[in-house]
Design an enzyme around this catalytic site. Structure first.
Site, PDB file in Angstrom:
ATOM      1  N   GLY A   1       0.823  -1.063   0.016  1.00  0.00           N
ATOM      2  CA  GLY A   1      -0.075   0.089  -0.031  1.00  0.00           C
ATOM      3  C   GLY A   1       0.751   1.297  -0.011  1.00  0.00           C
ATOM      4  O   GLY A   1       1.903   1.256  -0.324  1.00  0.00           O
ATOM      5  N   GLY A   2       0.398   2.355   0.310  1.00  0.00           N
ATOM      6  CA  GLY A   2       0.968   3.660   0.641  1.00  0.00           C
ATOM      7  C   GLY A   2       2.413   3.567   1.390  1.00  0.00           C
ATOM      8  O   GLY A   2       3.068   4.395   1.091  1.00  0.00           O
TER       9      GLY A   2
ATOM     10  N   GLY B   1      25.035  13.369 -28.142  1.00  0.00           N
ATOM     11  CA  GLY B   1      24.392  13.958 -26.857  1.00  0.00           C
ATOM     12  C   GLY B   1      24.768  13.122 -25.553  1.00  0.00           C
ATOM     13  O   GLY B   1      24.712  13.723 -24.526  1.00  0.00           O
ATOM     14  N   ALA B   2      25.071  11.748 -25.888  1.00  0.00           N
ATOM     15  CA  ALA B   2      25.591  10.891 -24.976  1.00  0.00           C
ATOM     16  C   ALA B   2      26.827  11.428 -24.390  1.00  0.00           C
ATOM     17  O   ALA B   2      27.343  11.405 -23.173  1.00  0.00           O
ATOM     18  CB  ALA B   2      25.713   9.471 -25.176  1.00  0.00           C
TER      19      ALA B   2
HETATM   20  C1  HXC Z   1      -4.034  -4.121  12.175  1.00  0.00           C
HETATM   21  C2  HXC Z   1      -2.786  -6.027  11.307  1.00  0.00           C
HETATM   22  C3  HXC Z   1      -2.633  -5.630  10.078  1.00  0.00           C
HETATM   23  C4  HXC Z   1      -3.096  -4.355   9.826  1.00  0.00           C
HETATM   24  C5  HXC Z   1      -1.723  -7.582  10.018  1.00  0.00           C
HETATM   25  N1  HXC Z   1      -2.366  -7.106  11.372  1.00  0.00           N
HETATM   26  N2  HXC Z   1      -1.946  -6.525   9.160  1.00  0.00           N
HETATM   27  N3  HXC Z   1      -3.521  -5.513  12.479  1.00  0.00           N
HETATM   28  N4  HXC Z   1      -3.824  -3.474  10.923  1.00  0.00           N
HETATM   29  N5  HXC Z   1      -3.018  -3.592   8.400  1.00  0.00           N
HETATM   30  C6  HXC Z   1      -2.344  -8.290  12.599  1.00  0.00           C
HETATM   31  C7  HXC Z   1      -3.240  -9.253  12.307  1.00  0.00           C
HETATM   32  O1  HXC Z   1      -4.521  -9.166  12.488  1.00  0.00           O
HETATM   33  C8  HXC Z   1      -2.466 -10.353  13.171  1.00  0.00           C
HETATM   34  O2  HXC Z   1      -2.863 -10.223  14.580  1.00  0.00           O
HETATM   35  C9  HXC Z   1      -1.346 -10.179  13.020  1.00  0.00           C
HETATM   36  O3  HXC Z   1      -0.966  -8.689  12.557  1.00  0.00           O
HETATM   37  C10 HXC Z   1      -0.376 -10.969  12.073  1.00  0.00           C
HETATM   38  O4  HXC Z   1      -1.067 -10.964  10.903  1.00  0.00           O
HETATM   39  P1  HXC Z   1      -1.084 -12.574   9.920  1.00  0.00           P
HETATM   40  O5  HXC Z   1      -2.247 -12.195   9.118  1.00  0.00           O
HETATM   41  O6  HXC Z   1      -1.425 -13.457  11.133  1.00  0.00           O
HETATM   42  O7  HXC Z   1       0.090 -12.745   9.464  1.00  0.00           O
HETATM   43  P2  HXC Z   1       0.622 -13.195   8.104  1.00  0.00           P
HETATM   44  O8  HXC Z   1      -0.217 -14.488   7.775  1.00  0.00           O
HETATM   45  O9  HXC Z   1       2.068 -13.559   7.934  1.00  0.00           O
HETATM   46  O10 HXC Z   1      -0.030 -12.264   6.934  1.00  0.00           O
HETATM   47  C11 HXC Z   1       0.660 -11.037   6.790  1.00  0.00           C
HETATM   48  C12 HXC Z   1      -0.029  -9.922   6.059  1.00  0.00           C
HETATM   49  C13 HXC Z   1      -1.547 -10.000   6.467  1.00  0.00           C
HETATM   50  C14 HXC Z   1       0.064 -10.310   4.541  1.00  0.00           C
HETATM   51  C15 HXC Z   1       0.635  -8.632   6.176  1.00  0.00           C
HETATM   52  O11 HXC Z   1      -1.517  -9.820   7.722  1.00  0.00           O
HETATM   53  C16 HXC Z   1      -2.160  -8.744   5.683  1.00  0.00           C
HETATM   54  O12 HXC Z   1      -2.761  -8.989   4.688  1.00  0.00           O
HETATM   55  N6  HXC Z   1      -2.638  -7.619   6.314  1.00  0.00           N
HETATM   56  C17 HXC Z   1      -3.356  -6.412   6.007  1.00  0.00           C
HETATM   57  C18 HXC Z   1      -2.601  -5.895   4.802  1.00  0.00           C
HETATM   58  C19 HXC Z   1      -3.443  -4.720   4.322  1.00  0.00           C
HETATM   59  O13 HXC Z   1      -4.199  -4.849   3.318  1.00  0.00           O
HETATM   60  N7  HXC Z   1      -3.004  -3.560   4.971  1.00  0.00           N
HETATM   61  C20 HXC Z   1      -3.540  -2.398   4.648  1.00  0.00           C
HETATM   62  C21 HXC Z   1      -2.894  -1.685   3.347  1.00  0.00           C
HETATM   63  S1  HXC Z   1      -3.455  -0.285   2.792  1.00  0.00           S
HETATM   64  P3  HXC Z   1      -2.989 -11.375  15.541  1.00  0.00           P
HETATM   65  O14 HXC Z   1      -3.300 -10.504  16.846  1.00  0.00           O
HETATM   66  O15 HXC Z   1      -3.573 -12.433  15.480  1.00  0.00           O
HETATM   67  O16 HXC Z   1      -1.284 -11.640  15.722  1.00  0.00           O
HETATM   68  C22 HXC Z   1      -2.223   0.515   3.682  1.00  0.00           C
HETATM   69  C23 HXC Z   1      -2.457   2.053   3.296  1.00  0.00           C
HETATM   70  C24 HXC Z   1      -1.227   2.784   3.904  1.00  0.00           C
HETATM   71  O17 HXC Z   1      -1.343   0.345   4.360  1.00  0.00           O
HETATM   72  C25 HXC Z   1      -1.441   4.353   3.179  1.00  0.00           C
HETATM   73  C26 HXC Z   1      -0.271   4.917   3.526  1.00  0.00           C
HETATM   74  C27 HXC Z   1       0.020   6.369   3.090  1.00  0.00           C
END
Ligand code: HXC
Length: 503
Positions: free
Chosen positions: A172-173, A407-408
């Site tokens: 993501g971002g 140019g290079a």
């Molecule tokens: C809150 C999160 C989280 C999130 C993971 N966790 N991502 N909690 N916000 N974004 C937590 C899970 O609930 C879990 O908690 C622990 O972290 C580990 O995650 P798992 O899923 O068990 O791990 P894994 O199987 O290794 O998968 C990792 C992952 C997956 C691929 C990163 O967690 C995932 O897809 N997360 C969401 C990704 C996402 O869509 N993020 C938002 C992107 S948009 P527990 O308590 O069970 O340990 C964004 C915008 C940013 O980021 C903009 C910036 C300008």
């Protein structure tokens, strides 16, 4: 136990608990994925015993979705200061064991604090990423946190070196923080970077792609150029970061550290006298030239696997840190295309921002032609490199080995772009174009006459555009002497708010 002793015991226990991050189960899960924890990474990165952690008792403040029940000391990032080879650095390492290292408001505050310290105290900032992105429960507060970090990345750019390690997810971002820093080191197989993951890609475009194919280390190190290094392991990635820093000053007001060498400045290499093939269309390996002229043959290459028709990286010459930019005749004849121009331009600008002299080795047949390049904007992208060299005020030593056309020729640190010392080997051809092309356009001239006039270094030298024609075997010695002469160089550009590099 006295009250004071009780309090100290509590401190010791709280510290021990904070160091457990999200707990042993999650630490084990991290290890099972072949990954280290945030603290293990920091311990490996910094000189032994040098780490001082800040904000280890900070907890998030979110109460949405029952979050007040899940709090960990330190939240999802470990931050602090330490040393690398005895030099101060500031670090942050996202802790995947706490809410997947997802970005909370308080995490952003912790990271911002050490970034501010890095800028204020003139020390590099290293951020290790391993995070599920914005902490979903915190909504806009998480996004605001990213905004705070991005703004600091921007303000720190060109002030202190910023290095990003991608040691897990970065999606993501969130990818824009590393993108704003100077160097990005990814780890093969365990890290990935993309704006939108495979699921969303499938829904939006119908394209089926794995995480690795979309944003793995190899993809970004070979296809997009987003990653400067693809490390084989976390240990290797950490070593790259440490190596990199050994070539860099701590900030833009300092010079890079001097590294003693036993490699004699006057060492000659007879092999270089024979490296240029008689046939101008035959290639040779520019790595051999670089390895021959730098201290102990040691060269830290940046973007090794991307845009391989140009080579950029750091080395030492008689102990002094230099940035090397060299066309590679073995790949696409060393032509400048869009990616080569972007790669070299970013590198030249980095060196200029951090007082690292540039040594440019030229063997370039021109800019790549054709619709693909024109439609992709070779004009604007080529101009980036031209601009970067032209604005650079660090010492610039150029050696033309063979071709330097059109140019290079101008772009590759020529005299008119304020090249300080421009040498050429006797094999140099400095002209508008090669004889073949010239004869095809001006039908009434013959190749022999053209070659006699232009295809040598002496025509350019007769105008003073080449300062001296040198024997290839002496290149190391001549470049070192030039750099030493230029050590006190002072040059300033006209005042401006900022430039308008052709982006
Ligand atoms: C809150 C999160 C989280 C999130 C993971 N966790 N991502 N909690 N916000 N974004 C937590 C899970 O609930 C879990 O908690 C622990 O972290 C580990 O995650 P798992 O899923 O068990 O791990 P894994 O199987 O290794 O998968 C990792 C992952 C997956 C691929 C990163 O967690 C995932 O897809 N997360 C969401 C990704 C996402 O869509 N993020 C938002 C992107 S948009 P527990 O308590 O069970 O340990 C964004 C915008 C940013 O980021 C903009 C910036 C300008």
């Amino acid at each position: 136990m006295s009250i004071q002793q009780e309090k100290i015991k509590e401190l010791v226990e709280r510290r021990a608990s904070a160091r457990q991050g999200g707990g042993q189960k999650r630490i084990d899960a991290q290890h099972q994925k072949g990954k280290l924890t945030a603290r293990e990474r920091i311990a490996m990165l910094l000189d032994e015993g040098s780490f001082e952690e800040f904000d280890m008792f900070v907890q998030h403040r979110c109460t949405n979705f029952g979050m007040e029940k899940t709090k960990f000391d330190g939240d999802g990032v470990v931050t602090g200061m330490g040393t690398i080879d005895g030099r101060l650095v500031y670090v942050s390492a996202q802790d995947f064991t706490v809410s997947g290292g997802s970005m909370s408001e308080t995490m952003a505050l912790k990271i911002s604090k050490v970034m501010d310290m890095a800028v204020r105290n003139g020390a590099p900032f290293i951020g290790i990423n391993d995070s599920g992105g914005a902490r979903i429960q915190e909504g806009i507060c998480s996004l605001a946190g990213y905004g705070e970090i991005f703004e600091r990345n921007i303000l720190a750019s060109g002030v202190v070196p910023q290095i990003s390690g991608i040691f897990g997810p970065c999606a993501g971002g969130a990818v824009y923080s590393p993108a704003l820093t100077d160097f990005t080191v990814m780890v093969k197989d365990t890290s990935y970077m993309f704006l939108t993951g495979p699921g969303v890609v499938k829904t939006v475009t119908g394209e089926s792609v794995t995480q690795e194919e979309l944003g793995g280390a190899s993809v970004h190190a070979t296809k997009s150029g987003v990653a400067h290094f693809a490390a084989d392991s976390e240990e290797d990635g950490i070593k790259v970061i440490r190596d990199l820093l050994s070539f860099l000053p701590s900030n833009n007001r300092e010079q890079a550290p001097f590294v003693d060498t036993n490699d004699p400045a006057g060492r000659v290499d007879d092999a270089l006298n024979d490296i240029i093939p008689d046939n101008p269309n035959k290639a040779y390996d520019m790595y051999q030239v670089i390895g021959s002229i730098v201290d102990d043959g040691k060269f830290l290459e940046i973007h090794k696997s991307w845009a391989k028709n140009i080579i950029v990286g750091f080395a030492h010459m008689n102990g002094r840190s230099v940035g090397i930019v060299a066309n590679q005749p073995k790949i696409l004849a060393g032509v400048l295309d869009i990616n080569a121009s972007r790669k070299a331009a970013r590198f030249v600008r980095f060196c200029d921002a951090f007082n690292i002299p540039l040594v440019t080795l030229v063997d370039v047949p021109g800019f790549l032609c054709g619709t693909q390049q024109e439609y992709g904007g070779i004009i604007t992208n080529g101009a980036k490199l031209l601009y970067a060299y032209g604005e650079a005020t660090v010492p610039k030593v150029t050696v033309t080995l063979r071709k330097s056309y059109g140019g290079a020729h101008i772009t590759m640190s020529c005299k008119q772009l304020r090249g300080d010392i421009n040498y050429a080997w006797p094999s140099a051809n400095i002209a508008v174009m090669g004889a073949e092309g010239a004869v095809a356009i001006l039908k009434d001239i013959n190749a022999q006459d053209y070659n006699d006039l232009f295809c040598n270094p002496y025509n350019a030298a007769s105008y003073g555009y080449i300062d001296d024609v040198i024997e290839p075997r002496n290149t190391r010695f001549r470049v070192i002497r030039a750099l030493e002469q230029l050590a006190g160089k002072k040059q300033e550009n006209p005042w401006k708010k900022h430039d308008n590099l052709p982006l």
